[in-house]
Every structure is written in C-alpha cells, then in structure tokens.
Design a protein around this motif. Structure first.
Motif, mmCIF file in Angstrom:
data_model
loop_
_atom_site.group_PDB
_atom_site.id
_atom_site.type_symbol
_atom_site.label_atom_id
_atom_site.label_comp_id
_atom_site.label_asym_id
_atom_site.label_seq_id
_atom_site.Cartn_x
_atom_site.Cartn_y
_atom_site.Cartn_z
ATOM 1 N N GLU A 1 51.455 85.807 36.239
ATOM 2 C CA GLU A 1 52.704 85.269 35.680
ATOM 3 C C GLU A 1 52.509 84.642 34.294
ATOM 4 O OE1 GLU A 1 54.082 82.693 38.803
ATOM 5 O OE2 GLU A 1 54.819 84.372 40.016
ATOM 6 N N GLY A 2 51.286 84.672 33.785
ATOM 7 C CA GLY A 2 51.035 84.202 32.414
ATOM 8 C C GLY A 2 50.794 82.700 32.282
ATOM 9 N N PHE A 3 50.516 82.015 33.405
ATOM 10 C CA PHE A 3 50.286 80.572 33.331
ATOM 11 C C PHE A 3 48.802 80.218 33.167
ATOM 12 C CE2 PHE A 3 54.325 80.797 35.769
ATOM 13 C CZ PHE A 3 55.115 80.090 34.867
ATOM 14 N N ALA A 4 47.935 81.203 33.381
ATOM 15 C CA ALA A 4 46.493 80.918 33.283
ATOM 16 C C ALA A 4 45.755 82.206 32.964
ATOM 17 C CB ALA A 4 45.996 80.341 34.606
ATOM 18 N N GLN A 5 44.501 82.049 32.540
ATOM 19 C CA GLN A 5 43.648 83.225 32.361
ATOM 20 C C GLN A 5 42.268 82.920 32.925
ATOM 21 O OE1 GLN A 5 42.191 84.003 28.382
ATOM 22 N NE2 GLN A 5 43.395 82.285 27.587
ATOM 23 N N VAL A 6 41.565 83.978 33.296
ATOM 24 C CA VAL A 6 40.199 83.807 33.784
ATOM 25 C C VAL A 6 39.278 84.423 32.742
ATOM 26 C CG1 VAL A 6 38.545 84.499 35.553
ATOM 27 C CG2 VAL A 6 40.858 83.824 36.213
ATOM 28 N N LYS A 7 38.300 83.614 32.297
ATOM 29 C CA LYS A 7 37.399 84.090 31.248
ATOM 30 C C LYS A 7 36.001 83.526 31.505
ATOM 31 C CE LYS A 7 37.490 84.098 26.239
ATOM 32 N NZ LYS A 7 37.996 83.369 25.094
ATOM 33 N N ASP A 8 34.994 84.395 31.535
ATOM 34 C CA ASP A 8 33.602 83.970 31.733
ATOM 35 C C ASP A 8 33.441 83.005 32.913
ATOM 36 O OD1 ASP A 8 33.053 85.453 29.466
ATOM 37 O OD2 ASP A 8 33.313 83.719 28.126
ATOM 38 N N GLY A 9 34.086 83.317 34.012
ATOM 39 C CA GLY A 9 33.939 82.486 35.216
ATOM 40 C C GLY A 9 34.702 81.176 35.167
ATOM 41 N N LYS A 10 35.610 81.051 34.189
ATOM 42 C CA LYS A 10 36.385 79.793 34.072
ATOM 43 C C LYS A 10 37.865 80.092 34.249
ATOM 44 C CE LYS A 10 33.181 76.938 32.157
ATOM 45 N NZ LYS A 10 32.854 75.622 32.627
ATOM 46 N N LEU A 11 38.579 79.135 34.801
ATOM 47 C CA LEU A 11 40.041 79.223 34.889
ATOM 48 C C LEU A 11 40.618 78.329 33.796
ATOM 49 C CD1 LEU A 11 42.573 80.200 36.508
ATOM 50 C CD2 LEU A 11 42.435 78.021 37.745
ATOM 51 N N ILE A 12 41.422 78.940 32.915
ATOM 52 C CA ILE A 12 41.927 78.215 31.728
ATOM 53 C C ILE A 12 43.450 78.346 31.702
ATOM 54 C CG2 ILE A 12 41.889 78.165 29.198
ATOM 55 C CD1 ILE A 12 39.083 79.597 29.457
ATOM 56 N N LEU A 13 44.135 77.242 31.444
ATOM 57 C CA LEU A 13 45.604 77.298 31.388
ATOM 58 C C LEU A 13 46.079 77.849 30.042
ATOM 59 C CD1 LEU A 13 46.692 73.909 33.032
ATOM 60 C CD2 LEU A 13 46.358 76.140 34.098
ATOM 61 N N THR A 14 47.179 78.615 30.083
ATOM 62 C CA THR A 14 47.845 79.052 28.844
ATOM 63 C C THR A 14 48.843 77.958 28.445
ATOM 64 O OG1 THR A 14 49.606 80.071 30.114
ATOM 65 C CG2 THR A 14 47.724 81.482 29.583
ATOM 66 N N PRO A 15 49.473 78.049 27.247
ATOM 67 C CA PRO A 15 50.491 77.045 26.889
ATOM 68 C C PRO A 15 51.584 76.932 27.958
ATOM 69 C CG PRO A 15 49.874 78.282 24.947
ATOM 70 C CD PRO A 15 49.156 78.926 26.103
ATOM 71 N N GLU A 16 51.992 78.067 28.539
ATOM 72 C CA GLU A 16 53.016 78.023 29.606
ATOM 73 C C GLU A 16 52.481 77.230 30.804
ATOM 74 O OE1 GLU A 16 52.244 80.665 27.840
ATOM 75 O OE2 GLU A 16 54.129 81.405 27.011
ATOM 76 N N GLY A 17 51.201 77.433 31.107
ATOM 77 C CA GLY A 17 50.597 76.739 32.252
ATOM 78 C C GLY A 17 50.429 75.251 31.980
ATOM 79 N N ILE A 18 50.152 74.918 30.713
ATOM 80 C CA ILE A 18 49.949 73.508 30.366
ATOM 81 C C ILE A 18 51.192 72.688 30.696
ATOM 82 C CG2 ILE A 18 49.797 71.995 28.321
ATOM 83 C CD1 ILE A 18 47.636 73.956 27.297
ATOM 84 N N LEU A 19 52.371 73.278 30.451
ATOM 85 C CA LEU A 19 53.600 72.527 30.705
ATOM 86 C C LEU A 19 53.818 72.251 32.191
ATOM 87 C CD1 LEU A 19 56.391 73.684 28.240
ATOM 88 C CD2 LEU A 19 54.836 71.775 28.077
ATOM 89 N N ILE A 20 53.171 73.046 33.070
ATOM 90 C CA ILE A 20 53.304 72.769 34.512
ATOM 91 C C ILE A 20 51.928 72.476 35.122
ATOM 92 C CG2 ILE A 20 55.463 74.064 34.869
ATOM 93 C CD1 ILE A 20 53.632 76.358 36.038
ATOM 94 N N SER A 21 51.071 71.846 34.313
ATOM 95 C CA SER A 21 49.686 71.640 34.755
ATOM 96 C C SER A 21 49.606 70.762 36.007
ATOM 97 C CB SER A 21 48.841 71.050 33.632
ATOM 98 O OG SER A 21 49.339 69.805 33.263
ATOM 99 N N ASN A 22 50.505 69.787 36.129
ATOM 100 C CA ASN A 22 50.441 68.924 37.319
ATOM 101 C C ASN A 22 50.697 69.740 38.585
ATOM 102 O OD1 ASN A 22 49.842 66.713 35.828
ATOM 103 N ND2 ASN A 22 51.912 65.864 35.836
ATOM 104 N N TYR A 23 51.666 70.663 38.499
ATOM 105 C CA TYR A 23 51.981 71.506 39.656
ATOM 106 C C TYR A 23 50.773 72.400 39.981
ATOM 107 C CZ TYR A 23 53.736 75.590 42.155
ATOM 108 O OH TYR A 23 53.862 76.605 43.051
ATOM 109 N N ILE A 24 50.208 73.022 38.936
ATOM 110 C CA ILE A 24 49.073 73.933 39.171
ATOM 111 C C ILE A 24 47.888 73.158 39.786
ATOM 112 C CG2 ILE A 24 47.362 75.430 38.046
ATOM 113 C CD1 ILE A 24 49.573 76.304 36.115
ATOM 114 N N SER A 25 47.610 71.964 39.237
ATOM 115 C CA SER A 25 46.501 71.161 39.779
ATOM 116 C C SER A 25 46.754 70.845 41.242
ATOM 117 C CB SER A 25 46.378 69.822 39.049
ATOM 118 O OG SER A 25 46.076 70.026 37.727
ATOM 119 N N SER A 26 47.992 70.430 41.556
ATOM 120 C CA SER A 26 48.256 70.039 42.944
ATOM 121 C C SER A 26 48.111 71.232 43.881
ATOM 122 C CB SER A 26 49.620 69.373 43.091
ATOM 123 O OG SER A 26 50.625 70.319 42.833
#
Ligand code: SF4
Length: 368
Positions: free
Chosen positions: A340-365
């Motif tokens: 859905e474009g809220f995060a990306q996986v790169k070199d074994g890491k999960l990284i939020l996109t700008p869209e994901g940053i705005l809902i980071s609390n939800y993603i973390s929970s």
C-alpha cells in the motif's frame, strides 16, 4: 553498571505559556529561583555520582533555558565536568528562544564549551508566529543565528512548525527558503499537534481553530523532505534533517535506546535498565533534592519484551528503519503496508515512507 553517555537537564521556566505546548514549564517565577534551581541540579547529580559516566552529550531543554543568565549555564557545565567524566569532544546543546540571547551571551556560552544551539524559531511568517502565540519576530531569529554564528557556534538547529491554521504550501515554501538561506546545520520540523490538555486542543475541539486535513499535511511533509534533501540536508528521523555529520547526538541516544541521566523537574532517565521520571512539581523537586534524596517518582523496569517494543516504536522513527528480524512474526501486515506504499523493505530493514510516517503510531502499534 551501564555507561551513561548523555545528560539531559530540564529548565522548566517560560516567560509565557504557548497555547500548543504540553511540556512541563512554569510561568511567573521570580528569576531569583534560577540560581536555587541550578544549585539543586548540582545536588541531584551528586545523588548519581556512583554511576559509570562517559558523557558525550549534555542537553539543556525546556521550558526556556535561555531565560537563565548564560553565566548560570556556564557555571553548571563547569561544575558538572568536575563531577563526572566527560568525553573530550562532547556535544553540548542549549535550547534558545529567539528573543533572549545575543552576541555577549553566546560568547559566555561558547567559552563554557557549549557548541550547539537549538533555536525555537518555528516560522519566519508573522501570521504563523501570531497563530502559534509566539512573541518573537522573524528579525529576532535572524539576530540569534547571526550572533551565535559570529561567536563561532556553527552547529545551529532551527525549529520549524507546520500544519498551522491557514498555512498554505506556498507559505511553507517561503519558510523553507528562509531557513535554508541561513548558516544552519540542522532543522527540526514538527507537525503542530493539538494536545488535549492545552488551550490549542480546546480551540480545535470546539471547532474554533482549524487544522489542515491529512492530505495537505502529507503534501507539506513531502515538500519539507524534498526541499531540504535538495538543499544539502538528509532526514535521519521523522522530524529531523541534518547536514553531514551534524545529526543531534542527544536525540540519537534517545531513539537508539542508549542510557542517559535526566536532571531537573519532570526529567526522565534511563539507567541500568530502569526508566524513571522526576516529579513535575518544582517546589517538591527543590525540597526532595535539598533533603539529599532522589526526586524520581515514576519508575518502569524495561524488560526484554519492553525493550523490543521500544526498538520498534523508536526505531521506526529513524530513516534507517528497524531490523526485519524483530518483527518477523508480522509478515502479512508488513507485506500489506509495503504493497500500500506505507513502508519499504531494504537490506533487511523495514523503513517507513512519507505516507507511512504520517501513520507511524498506528503502524508501530500493529507491529508491537
Ligand atoms: S517557550 Fe517552549 S516550552 Fe515554553 S511554553 Fe512555549 S513551546 Fe512550551
């Protein structure tokens, strides 16, 4: 015993209360109390003297540290360095409001070893400053940057607030232009938040203060990110951009879960696996410390499971992201947010996109 690399000092005094602020700060205190407060900070550090210090960062936050006479800050730094082991190149930051310090004040700070200034500038547009209830002018910010730079404090941060009522993308662009035209190494950009217990929160609740909608906020965040990246800054955390090598050490200690000591009213610490917070009451703080007791009143033992949760919650704020390993039991959700474009996986890491940053609390929970 774990080595303490950071010291945070909370200065709780403010000349007025800003309507959006939910920090612990006290207005209308007679400045006579400043000296007493600083003396108490020194007594408080004595209560932790047996800890293993190797300090790489000292941070004066608030409140408004720049309401103190710079000599008081200078004497505190000098006395702390007599008490605990300080690394030979520490980062020492003082938060400064734009209306307070000028050349002579910065000179005193510089001579005392302060090498980083964080300025509560918030915006260069008068209408934004008014909507935020700030008393300083854009010229005050210019004078503050100029004075600090002239005395040789080159590591300067400017705070920017976005998502203010009536703010357009073109207003934001004007601010960004003004910010990057100055000799600063770091910019912190915070979205205006209407905390429940603040006057702003009440105004928003009653519909008298309109905040921008989510789509405009996303456009604002993207504009800030792209503009700063194009002008030599890199984002290393949700709200923080720095030029090469000028990431804030104090902030990184916190987000990376390093142990540190917090001194003063309402300051939090993380020492030997326990997170603890001091009383929020100034009189009580002074009384307890002057009786020779530690003023901590909130305690939380950080178990390995708590630590794992913190690594997710705090780590997702960082642009380097978190190890996929610590959330591998949540693969279906991770695939969903990636698709859905809220995060990306790169070199074994999960990284939020700008869209994901705005809902980071939800993603973390969801990941926790
Ligand atoms: S100056 Fe800073 S700490 Fe003080 S009330 Fe305003 S925002 Fe809060």
């Amino acid at each position: 015993m774990i080595m303490l690399k950071g010291i945070y000092i909370h200065i709780p005094f403010c000349s007025e209360k800003c309507p959006y602020c939910d920090f612990v700060s006290i207005v209308d205190e007679n400045s006579d109390i400043h000296k007493k407060y600083i003396d108490s900070i020194l007594k408080e550090i004595d209560l932790y003297i047996d800890e293993d210090f190797s300090v790489r960062s000292i941070y004066f936050g608030g409140g408004t540290p720049s309401l103190l006479k710079p000599d008081l800050i200078a004497s505190l730094v000098e006395n702390i360095s007599k008490k605990v082991r300080i690394n030979n190149k520490p980062e020492i930051t003082v938060e400064v409001n734009p209306e307070n310090y000028r050349f002579a004040d910065f000179k005193i700070l510089k001579e005392a070893g302060i090498n980083r200034i964080s300025i509560g500038s918030q915006s260069f547009l008068e209408k934004n400053l008014k909507a935020l209830g700030r008393k300083h002018s854009p010229e005050d910010v210019l004078k503050t940057v100029e004075s600090a730079f002239k005395v040789g404090i080159e590591n300067i941060n400017l705070d920017l607030i976005y998502g203010i009522t009536g703010q357009s993308l073109s207003d934001l662009e004007k601010d960004l232009k003004a910010y990057i035209s100055l000799p600063v190494k770091h910019i912190s950009a915070y979205m205006l938040t209407a905390y429940e217990n603040t006057p702003l929160g009440v105004e928003v609740e009653k519909g008298r203060y309109l905040l921008p909608d989510d789509s405009l906020l996303l456009d604002m965040f993207k504009m800030i990110d792209e503009y700063l990246e194009q002008n030599g800054f890199s984002r290393y955390e949700i709200s923080n951009w720095a030029k090469g090598g000028y990431q804030c050490r104090h902030n990184l200690f916190y987000w990376e879960g390093k142990q540190f000591l917090g001194l003063g009213v309402s300051a939090w610490s993380y020492v030997n696996g326990v997170r603890f917070g001091n009383t929020n009451n100034l009189r009580l703080y002074l009384k307890i410390v002057n009786e020779g007791k530690r003023p901590a009143v909130f305690f939380e033992k950080i178990t390995p499971e708590e630590r794992r949760k913190e690594r997710i919650f705090l780590g997702l704020r960082l642009s380097k992201g978190i190890d996929l390993d610590i959330v591998k039991d949540k693969m279906p959700f991770i695939e969903q947010i990636v698709n859905e474009g809220f995060a990306q996986v790169k070199d074994g890491k999960l990284i939020l996109t700008p869209e994901g940053i705005l809902i980071s609390n939800y993603i973390s929970s969801m990941l926790i």
